[in-house]
Motif scaffolding. Structure first.
Motif, PDB file in Angstrom:
ATOM      1  N   LYS A  95       5.554  -1.521 -13.889  1.00 46.81           N
ATOM      2  CA  LYS A  95       4.440  -2.018 -14.706  1.00 46.81           C
ATOM      3  C   LYS A  95       4.622  -1.608 -16.155  1.00 46.81           C
ATOM      4  O   LYS A  95       5.203  -0.584 -16.451  1.00 46.81           O
ATOM      5  N   GLU A 134       2.055   7.822  -4.899  1.00 47.94           N
ATOM      6  CA  GLU A 134       2.843   8.708  -5.763  1.00 47.94           C
ATOM      7  C   GLU A 134       3.926   9.380  -4.931  1.00 47.94           C
ATOM      8  O   GLU A 134       3.696   9.768  -3.787  1.00 47.94           O
ATOM      9  N   GLU A 188       2.455   1.928  -3.589  1.00 54.39           N
ATOM     10  CA  GLU A 188       1.525   2.448  -4.600  1.00 54.39           C
ATOM     11  C   GLU A 188       1.411   3.970  -4.579  1.00 54.39           C
ATOM     12  O   GLU A 188       0.909   4.567  -5.523  1.00 54.39           O
ATOM     13  N   SER A 220       0.827  -1.214   0.000  1.00 59.42           N
ATOM     14  CA  SER A 220       0.000   0.000   0.000  1.00 59.42           C
ATOM     15  C   SER A 220       0.856   1.257   0.000  1.00 59.42           C
ATOM     16  O   SER A 220       0.471   2.290  -0.563  1.00 59.42           O
ATOM     17  N   LYS A 234       4.630  -3.081  -8.074  1.00 58.99           N
ATOM     18  CA  LYS A 234       3.931  -1.817  -7.965  1.00 58.99           C
ATOM     19  C   LYS A 234       4.507  -0.733  -8.885  1.00 58.99           C
ATOM     20  O   LYS A 234       3.777   0.136  -9.363  1.00 58.99           O
ATOM     21  N   LYS A 235       5.804  -0.785  -9.115  1.00 61.89           N
ATOM     22  CA  LYS A 235       6.470   0.314  -9.817  1.00 61.89           C
ATOM     23  C   LYS A 235       6.892  -0.013 -11.247  1.00 61.89           C
ATOM     24  O   LYS A 235       6.983   0.867 -12.093  1.00 61.89           O
TER      25      LYS A 235
END
Length: 252
Positions: free
Chosen positions: A252, A222, A220, A217, A249-250
């Protein structure tokens, strides 16, 4: 280009034997990616052994502290030249334990940051407020002072910021994603004010009781560009799990 990082700060843990076993555990799990770096910050006694062992692996090596002078009558200290000689790339500067236990102030921390950059080491400037400061609504003023004074005279963007709320380090309590979002956004604004567009390439990491069950969490959010992990990095399998979470998460 901004990069994402997962750093493990071992603090005063692990013998050389344990360090080599950890390095062996990492083999085969970490792949090279130009947008991502995984690094380990062992104690000084194990730095050279670890650096030699991971030299052929996509793993970088960091030191937990350094003196700002190259040499001199500074008993017990380690210089930037000594770190470079054994293959260190990153160095933690201003960790809350250095600030609060060893009473390092922003002036000393600034000298270390400037010295690291001048010696082509990448400083990881650690900042963060205490619980009392947060309760007194001083978070932003503390963060602003630590950044402005810690980066005084810095004209390069070749450094990393690690936001570690002091009240979350080793306590089992981490900042909520919303709390982290607010502070990381504020840090990004401060960096933009000082460095302009080039600040977009500066990575801001979160640290403070990172665990497998809360890192997703946070990752994710910013402006959270990775993690500086303490206790959870001591177990190799857990560190690998955190690595996989950040990648998912980063990248992608």
């Amino acid at each position: 280009m901004k990069k994402y990082f997962l750093f493990g700060n071992w603090k005063m843990h692990k013998t050389i034997k344990e360090t080599l076993e950890y390095a062996d555990c990492l083999k085969g799990y970490v792949e090279y990616n130009e947008k991502f770096e995984i690094g380990v910050f062992p104690p000084f006694t194990a730095l050279e052994s670890f650096a030699k062992t991971v030299r052929s692996m996509p793993i970088t090596v960091g030191a937990q502290n350094m003196h700002y002078e190259e040499k001199g009558a500074f008993t017990g200290e380690i210089s930037p030249l000594m770190l470079k000689e054994i293959g260190v790339k990153y160095v933690l500067i201003g960790h809350s334990e250095r600030r609060h236990i060893f009473k390092e102030d922003n002036g000393l921390i600034n000298k270390k940051v400037l010295s690291a950059i001048n010696h082509e080491l990448v400083p990881v400037l650690c900042i963060g407020e205490t619980l009392e400061e947060r309760k007194s609504n001083k978070t932003e003023s503390v963060i602003k002072e630590q950044i402005e004074q810690g980066l005084n005279g810095v004209n390069s963007n070749n450094f990393i910021i690690a936001y570690e709320p002091v009240w979350a380090i080793g306590t089992g309590v981490n900042a909520t994603p919303e709390q982290a979002r607010e502070v990381h956004k504020f840090i990004r604004e401060l960096l933009f004010h000082k460095f302009g567009e080039s600040s977009n390439d500066i990575s801001i990491l979160y640290g403070g009781s990172i665990k497998v069950d809360n890192f997703g969490s946070l990752a994710e959010v910013e402006n959270i560009d990775g993690g500086l992990v303490g206790g959870a990095s001591l177990d190799c399998s857990t560190f690998i799990e955190l690595y996989e979470i950040l990648k998912s998460k980063k990248l992608k």
